[in-house]
Design a protein around this motif. Structure first.
Motif, PDB file in Angstrom:
ATOM      1  N   ILE A   1       0.828  -1.203   0.000  1.00 37.20           N
ATOM      2  CA  ILE A   1       0.000   0.000   0.000  1.00 37.20           C
ATOM      3  C   ILE A   1       0.867   1.261   0.000  1.00 37.20           C
ATOM      4  CG2 ILE A   1      -1.608   1.346   1.404  1.00 37.20           C
ATOM      5  CD1 ILE A   1      -2.966  -1.266   2.131  1.00 37.20           C
ATOM      6  N   ILE A   2       1.940   1.244   0.785  1.00 42.41           N
ATOM      7  CA  ILE A   2       2.800   2.428   0.864  1.00 42.41           C
ATOM      8  C   ILE A   2       3.561   2.650  -0.439  1.00 42.41           C
ATOM      9  CG2 ILE A   2       4.820   3.402   2.027  1.00 42.41           C
ATOM     10  CD1 ILE A   2       3.782   1.958   4.589  1.00 42.41           C
ATOM     11  N   ALA A   3       4.176   1.613  -0.952  1.00 38.26           N
ATOM     12  CA  ALA A   3       5.002   1.764  -2.149  1.00 38.26           C
ATOM     13  C   ALA A   3       4.165   1.803  -3.423  1.00 38.26           C
ATOM     14  CB  ALA A   3       6.004   0.616  -2.246  1.00 38.26           C
ATOM     15  N   GLY A   4       3.031   1.146  -3.425  1.00 40.72           N
ATOM     16  CA  GLY A   4       2.206   1.083  -4.621  1.00 40.72           C
ATOM     17  C   GLY A   4       1.398   2.338  -4.862  1.00 40.72           C
ATOM     18  N   PRO A   5       0.187   2.421  -4.322  1.00 44.42           N
ATOM     19  CA  PRO A   5      -0.653   3.580  -4.609  1.00 44.42           C
ATOM     20  C   PRO A   5      -0.065   4.901  -4.125  1.00 44.42           C
ATOM     21  CG  PRO A   5      -1.964   1.824  -3.666  1.00 44.42           C
ATOM     22  CD  PRO A   5      -0.537   1.387  -3.580  1.00 44.42           C
ATOM     23  N   VAL A   6       0.478   4.920  -2.926  1.00 43.97           N
ATOM     24  CA  VAL A   6       0.994   6.177  -2.375  1.00 43.97           C
ATOM     25  C   VAL A   6       2.290   6.590  -3.065  1.00 43.97           C
ATOM     26  CG1 VAL A   6       1.829   7.302  -0.283  1.00 43.97           C
ATOM     27  CG2 VAL A   6      -0.126   5.773  -0.159  1.00 43.97           C
ATOM     28  N   GLY A   7       3.231   5.663  -3.168  1.00 46.26           N
ATOM     29  CA  GLY A   7       4.531   5.984  -3.764  1.00 46.26           C
ATOM     30  C   GLY A   7       4.446   6.336  -5.234  1.00 46.26           C
ATOM     31  N   LEU A   8       3.755   5.507  -6.004  1.00 44.97           N
ATOM     32  CA  LEU A   8       3.643   5.775  -7.437  1.00 44.97           C
ATOM     33  C   LEU A   8       2.790   7.014  -7.711  1.00 44.97           C
ATOM     34  CD1 LEU A   8       3.255   2.127  -8.754  1.00 44.97           C
ATOM     35  CD2 LEU A   8       5.221   3.626  -9.054  1.00 44.97           C
ATOM     36  N   GLY A   9       1.775   7.242  -6.902  1.00 40.20           N
ATOM     37  CA  GLY A   9       0.971   8.461  -7.055  1.00 40.20           C
ATOM     38  C   GLY A   9       1.775   9.719  -6.761  1.00 40.20           C
ATOM     39  N   THR A  10       2.632   9.651  -5.753  1.00 41.67           N
ATOM     40  CA  THR A  10       3.485  10.793  -5.416  1.00 41.67           C
ATOM     41  C   THR A  10       4.497  11.074  -6.523  1.00 41.67           C
ATOM     42  OG1 THR A  10       3.240  10.276  -3.076  1.00 41.67           O
ATOM     43  CG2 THR A  10       5.068  11.707  -3.680  1.00 41.67           C
ATOM     44  N   VAL A  11       5.110  10.025  -7.032  1.00 44.88           N
ATOM     45  CA  VAL A  11       6.060  10.204  -8.140  1.00 44.88           C
ATOM     46  C   VAL A  11       5.348  10.760  -9.367  1.00 44.88           C
ATOM     47  CG1 VAL A  11       7.599   8.981  -9.725  1.00 44.88           C
ATOM     48  CG2 VAL A  11       7.668   8.465  -7.305  1.00 44.88           C
ATOM     49  N   SER A  12       4.125  10.303  -9.624  1.00 44.93           N
ATOM     50  CA  SER A  12       3.353  10.828 -10.745  1.00 44.93           C
ATOM     51  C   SER A  12       3.097  12.328 -10.587  1.00 44.93           C
ATOM     52  CB  SER A  12       2.026  10.087 -10.851  1.00 44.93           C
ATOM     53  OG  SER A  12       1.175  10.713 -11.776  1.00 44.93           O
ATOM     54  N   ALA A  13       2.736  12.744  -9.384  1.00 43.34           N
ATOM     55  CA  ALA A  13       2.487  14.171  -9.146  1.00 43.34           C
ATOM     56  C   ALA A  13       3.767  14.992  -9.311  1.00 43.34           C
ATOM     57  CB  ALA A  13       1.905  14.371  -7.759  1.00 43.34           C
TER      58      ALA A  13
END
Length: 117
Positions: free
Chosen positions: A56-68
């Protein structure tokens, strides 16, 4: 497809997978309904829980943050990112996050099976 959209799409796919993983834990399904008592006692279900939380931390949160961040760099700041390197980094990070967390969850689930048998 731009790089930030690639990361955003991966974040959404990780979110859907995390939701299905959550349903497997919550719904009383054989094998998974043994996890919560074993996690409370400190057994191998902790590895399953650890894989779930890291996913959950590395997937949705991490990839979403990198996308932003990449969207801010590309669109707002009008800077250019090397797309080839960004895509290589994306595929490597996606594969490593997915594989490592699935292996952690599998280790926990197999540990639970050995505890109950």
């Amino acid at each position: 497809m731009t790089v930030y959209r690639l990361f955003r799409l991966a974040s959404f796919s990780h979110t859907l997978t995390a939701l299905s993983w959550t349903l497997l834990i919550v719904i009383p399904y054989p094998l998974f309904n043994y996890l919560l008592p074993i996690i409370k006692k400190g057994g191998p279900g902790i590895w399953f829980l650890f894989g779930y939380l890291i996913y959950i931390i590395a997937g949705p949160v991490g990839l979403g943050t990198v996308s932003a961040l990449i969207k801010t760099i590309e669109i707002d700041k009008k800077a250019h990112i090397n797309e080839a390197l960004a895509k290589i980094g994306f595929y490597l990070s996606y594969a490593v996050v997915l594989l490592s967390d699935i292996l952690l969850a599998l280790a926990g689930a197999l540990g639970v099976i050995t505890c109950i048998s």
